[in-house]
Design an enzyme around this catalytic site. Structure first.
Site, short mmCIF file in Angstrom:
data_model
loop_
_atom_site.label_atom_id
_atom_site.label_comp_id
_atom_site.label_asym_id
_atom_site.label_seq_id
_atom_site.Cartn_x
_atom_site.Cartn_y
_atom_site.Cartn_z
N GLU A 287 29.64 -22.65 -25.17
CA GLU A 287 30.83 -22.77 -25.85
C GLU A 287 31.82 -21.76 -25.34
O GLU A 287 33.07 -22.17 -25.67
CB GLU A 287 30.27 -22.09 -27.23
CG GLU A 287 30.44 -23.19 -28.34
CD GLU A 287 29.97 -22.81 -29.75
OE1 GLU A 287 29.37 -23.50 -30.53
OE2 GLU A 287 29.96 -21.45 -29.98
N HIS A 308 5.61 -27.35 -14.20
CA HIS A 308 5.09 -28.56 -14.16
C HIS A 308 5.48 -29.70 -14.79
O HIS A 308 4.95 -30.87 -15.13
CB HIS A 308 3.50 -28.16 -14.83
CG HIS A 308 2.80 -27.45 -14.02
ND1 HIS A 308 1.56 -27.68 -13.30
CD2 HIS A 308 2.88 -26.04 -13.97
CE1 HIS A 308 1.05 -26.61 -12.93
NE2 HIS A 308 1.84 -25.50 -13.11
N LYS A 422 32.33 -32.77 -36.55
CA LYS A 422 32.26 -32.43 -37.83
C LYS A 422 33.28 -33.37 -38.74
O LYS A 422 33.09 -33.71 -39.79
CB LYS A 422 32.70 -31.16 -38.12
CG LYS A 422 31.80 -29.79 -37.65
CD LYS A 422 32.23 -28.48 -38.30
CE LYS A 422 31.57 -27.48 -37.50
NZ LYS A 422 32.11 -26.23 -37.38
O1 PA5 Z 1 29.71 -19.18 -31.83
C1 PA5 Z 1 30.57 -19.71 -32.68
O2 PA5 Z 1 31.46 -19.59 -33.36
C2 PA5 Z 1 29.60 -20.74 -33.37
O3 PA5 Z 1 28.31 -21.25 -32.94
C3 PA5 Z 1 29.23 -20.61 -34.71
O4 PA5 Z 1 28.61 -19.33 -34.86
C4 PA5 Z 1 28.61 -21.78 -35.72
O5 PA5 Z 1 29.35 -22.90 -35.81
C5 PA5 Z 1 28.24 -21.14 -37.07
O6 PA5 Z 1 29.38 -20.68 -37.97
P1 PA5 Z 1 29.68 -20.00 -39.10
O7 PA5 Z 1 29.18 -18.72 -38.77
O8 PA5 Z 1 30.96 -20.09 -39.48
O9 PA5 Z 1 28.59 -20.98 -39.95
#
Ligand code: PA5
EC number: 5.3.1.9
Length: 445
Positions: A287, A308, A422
């Site tokens: 990310e 394996h 989303k």
């Molecule tokens: O690293 C990030 O920002 C994302 O992976 C969020 O943690 C994830 O989308 C969850 O978001 P939230 O804490 O707003 O529910």
């Protein structure tokens, strides 16, 4: 203290070229320190370990104790950064069979809100039917669909099963200070809540209550975990010389490998308990760096299990990969291979050896084979699977990720790409406010 060895990358890239990153690393460190780089409103994690107070830890431990006293099971509801850190640490430190044991010393920790599997949620709610359970609702935005959906089910079940008063005691929210549905619900219902600081993004939040509360409930020492991270914060500080700073060397080496066509980094472990550390790491690097049509693809394998399966690909597939091995120096327990008079399985050559000696030779043999097969290999050594080492490892990866992302030239602290799915999902589900998108997407089907 953890250490990094890059010797086995040096047949593929030169030490000189890795050290040529010194100025870029320095610039990245300055930008992080002074808040002058991209995404500078999300740097709260940088000195988080050393800024955690005893009072904060005591508050977390007191809440953990309330859940430990009143719950057989605690469900952690969260996704991505609001889930993976806690799971990574809990699984790394837990007995592998803990939840099958009759005499439990801590509540069983289960997870929800990280998928939308109807069967998963049905089976979970069925399992919880005769259990005294609590819930931690973790969401920074407070509006993530996966988590909100799971929490709606769990909240109702907890209230129905345990009564409103007990539910209030065993439901905790970890969310934004002011905004989002999770905050509104927590305030309205009077749940104990903890705040996720504005300037700490999800994937960097493991040392906030997001990770610390579930880890404390599971029975692990959050003071030691934080102490390990503090030690690493020092060891990877901006004034530590480049050659002695493992995060600087890791960030430089992976960028130099990437420049030389090694587009995939495979995080390798030889201990099944580290599986979720790899999952957490994949999110952290994926990310943070996968944007603007660039970024190393973070993959992971569990060896020797995956030797394996994926071993063949790694040995002889396309040569675009390198490996980073997490090696655990010392096991927690001791188990020797017994001698057997009949020796029907032919294993007497191992008799008297510790199982870990066999594992370490698998590790060494694999490293040599993969390097021979054209796969550069880095090695991160941690002393043991304990709170200090894991705390240090998490901070090491975070700071290296910040430096590495800046070297790559991206903003390591945003995730614009996760919005696309989303938007489509909400349009397909006719969420209020998505009327135009709904029409447009229907026309495409
Ligand atoms: O690293 C990030 O920002 C994302 O992976 C969020 O943690 C994830 O989308 C969850 O978001 P939230 O804490 O707003 O529910």
């Amino acid at each position: 203290m953890i250490s990094l060895n890059i010797e086995k990358t040096l047949g593929f890239i030169s030490k000189e070229n890795v050290f040529a990153y010194e100025a870029q690393v320095k610039a990245a460190q300055e930008a992080l320190e002074n808040g002058t780089g991209k995404g500078n409103d999300f740097l709260g994690w940088l000195h988080l370990p050393s800024s955690i107070t005893k009072e904060h830890l005591a508050d977390l431990k007191a809440t953990a104790q309330t859940l430990r006293d009143n719950c057989e099971v605690v469900v952690v509801a969260g996704i991505g950064g609001s889930y993976l850190g806690a799971r990574a640490v809990i699984e790394a430190l837990s007995n592998s069979f803990t939840w099958l044991q009759d005499k439990k010393t801590a509540p069983v920790i289960l997870y929800a809100g990280h998928n939308i599997g109807e069967d998963y949620l049905y089976e979970l709610t069925e399992y919880l039917k005769d259990k005294k359970f609590g819930v931690i609702n973790i969401s920074k935005s407070g509006t993530t669909t996966e988590t909100a959906l799971a929490f709606r089910l769990l909240k109702k079940q907890c209230e129905d099963q345990r009564g409103k008063d007990m539910a209030k005691k065993v439901i905790v929210a970890i969310t934004d200070a002011k905004k989002g549905a999770a905050r509104v619900t927590a305030d309205k219902e009077g749940y104990k809540s903890f705040i996720i600081p504005d300037n700490v993004g999800g994937r960097f939040s493991v040392l906030t209550p997001v990770g610390l509360l579930p880890i404390a409930i599971a029975g692990f020492d959050i003071e030691k975990l934080v102490a390990g991270a503090v030690a690493m914060e020092k060891a990877c500080g901006k004034d530590v010389p480049f050659a002695e700073n493992p995060a600087a060397i890791y960030a430089a080496t992976r960028n130099e490998l990437y420049k030389n066509g090694k587009k995939i980094e495979i995080l390798v472990n030889y201990n099944p308990k580290l599986h979720y550390v790899s999952e957490w790491w994949k999110q952290l690097y994926g990310e943070s760096e996968g944007k603007e049509n660039k970024g190393i693809f973070p993959a992971a394998v569990d060896f020797s299990t995956d030797l394996h399966s994926m071993g063949q690909w790694i040995q002889e597939g396309e040569r675009t990969i390198y490996e980073t091995v997490i090696s655990v120096e010392k096991t927690q327990y001791s188990l020797q291979v017994p001698s057997d008079e009949a020796n029907l399985d032919g294993l007497n050559f191992l008799a008297g050896k510790h199982v870990d000696e066999v594992n370490k030779m698998a590790e060494l043999g694999t490293q040599l084979a993969h390097v021979d097969g054209g796969v550069p290999n880095m090695r991160i050594v941690i002393p043991a699977l304990n709170e200090e080492s894991i705390g240090g490892l998490l901070y090491f990866f975070e700071i290296a990720c910040g430096i590495s992302g800046y070297i790559l030239g991206v903003n390591p602290f945003n995730q614009p790409g996760v919005e696309a799915y989303k938007k489509n999902m909400f349009a397909l589900l006719n969420k209020p406010g998505y009327e135009e998108e709904s029409k447009a997407i229907q026309a495409r089907l």
